[in-house]
Design an enzyme around this catalytic site. Structure first.
Site, mmCIF file in Angstrom:
data_model
loop_
_atom_site.group_PDB
_atom_site.id
_atom_site.type_symbol
_atom_site.label_atom_id
_atom_site.label_comp_id
_atom_site.label_asym_id
_atom_site.label_seq_id
_atom_site.Cartn_x
_atom_site.Cartn_y
_atom_site.Cartn_z
ATOM 1 N N GLU A 151 21.683 124.698 -28.402
ATOM 2 C CA GLU A 151 21.049 125.282 -29.580
ATOM 3 C C GLU A 151 20.138 126.447 -29.175
ATOM 4 O O GLU A 151 19.194 126.259 -28.395
ATOM 5 C CB GLU A 151 20.251 124.206 -30.315
ATOM 6 C CG GLU A 151 21.125 123.053 -30.808
ATOM 7 C CD GLU A 151 20.337 121.798 -31.123
ATOM 8 O OE1 GLU A 151 19.086 121.865 -31.110
ATOM 9 O OE2 GLU A 151 20.952 120.750 -31.369
ATOM 10 N N LEU A 164 23.350 122.476 -34.575
ATOM 11 C CA LEU A 164 22.368 121.428 -34.288
ATOM 12 C C LEU A 164 23.091 120.087 -34.306
ATOM 13 O O LEU A 164 23.101 119.381 -35.310
ATOM 14 C CB LEU A 164 21.238 121.442 -35.319
ATOM 15 C CG LEU A 164 20.514 122.771 -35.522
ATOM 16 C CD1 LEU A 164 19.402 122.619 -36.530
ATOM 17 C CD2 LEU A 164 19.967 123.292 -34.202
ATOM 18 N N GLU A 224 23.611 117.323 -31.276
ATOM 19 C CA GLU A 224 23.518 116.975 -29.857
ATOM 20 C C GLU A 224 24.712 116.167 -29.360
ATOM 21 O O GLU A 224 25.223 116.402 -28.263
ATOM 22 C CB GLU A 224 22.209 116.215 -29.586
ATOM 23 C CG GLU A 224 20.968 117.074 -29.607
ATOM 24 C CD GLU A 224 20.510 117.462 -31.005
ATOM 25 O OE1 GLU A 224 19.658 118.358 -31.140
ATOM 26 O OE2 GLU A 224 21.012 116.853 -31.984
ATOM 27 N N GLN A 274 17.627 120.609 -26.662
ATOM 28 C CA GLN A 274 16.437 121.440 -26.842
ATOM 29 C C GLN A 274 15.139 120.703 -26.497
ATOM 30 O O GLN A 274 14.216 121.282 -25.923
ATOM 31 C CB GLN A 274 16.395 121.962 -28.272
ATOM 32 C CG GLN A 274 15.514 123.165 -28.468
ATOM 33 C CD GLN A 274 15.774 123.835 -29.801
ATOM 34 O OE1 GLN A 274 15.346 123.326 -30.842
ATOM 35 N NE2 GLN A 274 16.484 124.949 -29.783
ATOM 36 N N PHE A 275 15.043 119.417 -26.857
ATOM 37 C CA PHE A 275 13.927 118.556 -26.467
ATOM 38 C C PHE A 275 14.481 117.182 -26.143
ATOM 39 O O PHE A 275 15.455 116.738 -26.749
ATOM 40 C CB PHE A 275 12.880 118.443 -27.585
ATOM 41 C CG PHE A 275 12.054 119.689 -27.780
ATOM 42 C CD1 PHE A 275 10.891 119.887 -27.058
ATOM 43 C CD2 PHE A 275 12.465 120.654 -28.672
ATOM 44 C CE1 PHE A 275 10.130 121.029 -27.242
ATOM 45 C CE2 PHE A 275 11.718 121.807 -28.857
ATOM 46 C CZ PHE A 275 10.538 122.000 -28.141
ATOM 47 N N HIS A 309 9.195 115.407 -29.385
ATOM 48 C CA HIS A 309 9.138 116.576 -28.512
ATOM 49 C C HIS A 309 8.362 116.300 -27.219
ATOM 50 O O HIS A 309 8.196 117.203 -26.412
ATOM 51 C CB HIS A 309 8.465 117.755 -29.229
ATOM 52 C CG HIS A 309 9.263 118.343 -30.340
ATOM 53 N ND1 HIS A 309 9.537 117.662 -31.501
ATOM 54 C CD2 HIS A 309 9.837 119.562 -30.478
ATOM 55 C CE1 HIS A 309 10.242 118.432 -32.310
ATOM 56 N NE2 HIS A 309 10.444 119.591 -31.717
#
Length: 323
Positions: A29, A58, A60, A82-83, A129
């Site tokens: 992403e 988006l 995963e 991304q996290f 996050h």
């Protein structure tokens, strides 16, 4: 030799491996046009184009599932989550497929896949996050788990991960992304997977950590200068280099383990089990853990209470040393 932070070192590793090997590609992403949320992939899109630096939806599970197909077909995808808190959706793909392909095909097929993900607290981020989730992935046979603590190691470990024939979960401590710089060579070098690093020699106590907690341990050691502490950075959690741990504990007779993951079933428990199996008679004190708590990582105002810090680690060192 250039001094780089961890973001720059990882970017350099990706750039050099993509330039060297046309089968290496990056996907995830916002990794392309935007260069990633932390700018780790910045500049790769301009150099290698949209065929090799792929902005994905988006999704995963879809990112990793697609990357598995690419890997089995002869490519070497480096997929970014991304996290770390968004990685839970990938566990099915990793546990049921990527980690089993060598076994399932009796060695006919391999899955040379790397999944990069920033992990851990220290930047006052939102829910999902700031978790440290390595334990989930350590428990998957056939999946390697790597966590660097320095820019130099980040580059060398990532190159080794990309070249490894099996899937690798590569967690990057976001707290250290731009914390400091050190000399990082240009050009090819590797840091082997499955090999821990002894950062300091010591006689009184063994201090074991990985990722962002290595820096915390170094700060703690400044508060206990009267003690001779041997600091070990594991670097790879699976496969674990337990020899460097056992040899050290047999010498010092005492150990403290530091990790930000929750305490229960955290990797510290496995390390204690191996110490008990292989070095119990060398212990002069019970092994102590300094860890996160068995709760979700709290929102920003309470994050500092959750994470291990230098004072907590220094207190643990003093307690074990005085036993």
């Amino acid at each position: 030799m250039a001094k780089l932070n961890m973001v720059q070192a990882i970017n350099l590793a990706l750039f050099e491996e993509m330039e060297k090997d046309p089968t290496v590609l990056v996907m995830g992403e916002d990794v392309g046009v935007d260069g990633g949320v932390f700018r780790v992939t910045e500049g790769l899109y301009d150099k290698f184009g949209s065929d090799r630096v792929i902005d994905t939806p988006l999704a995963e599970s879809g990112i990793v599932g697609t990357a598995i197909g690419m890997a089995v077909s002869g490519l070497k995808p480096v997929a970014e989550i991304q996290f770390e808190g968004f990685s839970y959706m990938t566990i099915d793909q990793l546990a049921a497929h990527a980690s089993r392909i060598r076994y399932r095909s009796r060695g006919t097929y391999h899955c040379p896949l790397v999944i990069r993900a920033p992990y851990g607290g220290g930047v006052k981020a939102l829910e999902h996050h700031s978790e440290a989730v390595a334990t989930f992935y350590i428990h998957i046979p056939g999946l390697k788990v790597v966590i660097p603590s320095t820019p130099y190691d980040a580059k060398g470990l990532l190159i080794s991960s990309i070249r490894d024939p099996d899937p690798v979960m590569f967690f990057e401590p976001k707290k250290l992304y731009r914390a400091y710089k050190e000399e990082v060579p240009e050009g090819e070098y590797t840091v082997p997977l499955g090999v821990g690093k002894k950062i300091t020699e010591g006689e009184d106590l063994t201090l074991i950590a990985w990722g962002a907690m290595v820096r915390v341990c170094q700060e703690a050691m400044e508060q206990v200068k009267d003690l001779s502490v041997e600091l070990i950075d594991l670097r790879t959690l699976s496969p674990l280099d337990d020899r460097v741990i056992i040899d050290s504990v047999k010498k010092t007779g005492r150990a403290v383990i530091v990790h930000e993951e929750p305490r229960t079933l955290g990797f510290g428990a496995e390390i204690i089990a191996r110490i008990n199996e292989k070095a119990l008679l060398s212990l002069e004190a019970p092994v102590k853990r300094v860890t996160g708590f068995d709760v979700p990582v709290p929102l920003p105002r309470l994050e500092d209470y959750y994470l291990p810090n230098a004072a907590k680690v220094a207190d643990a060192i003093k307690e074990v040393a005085a036993f």
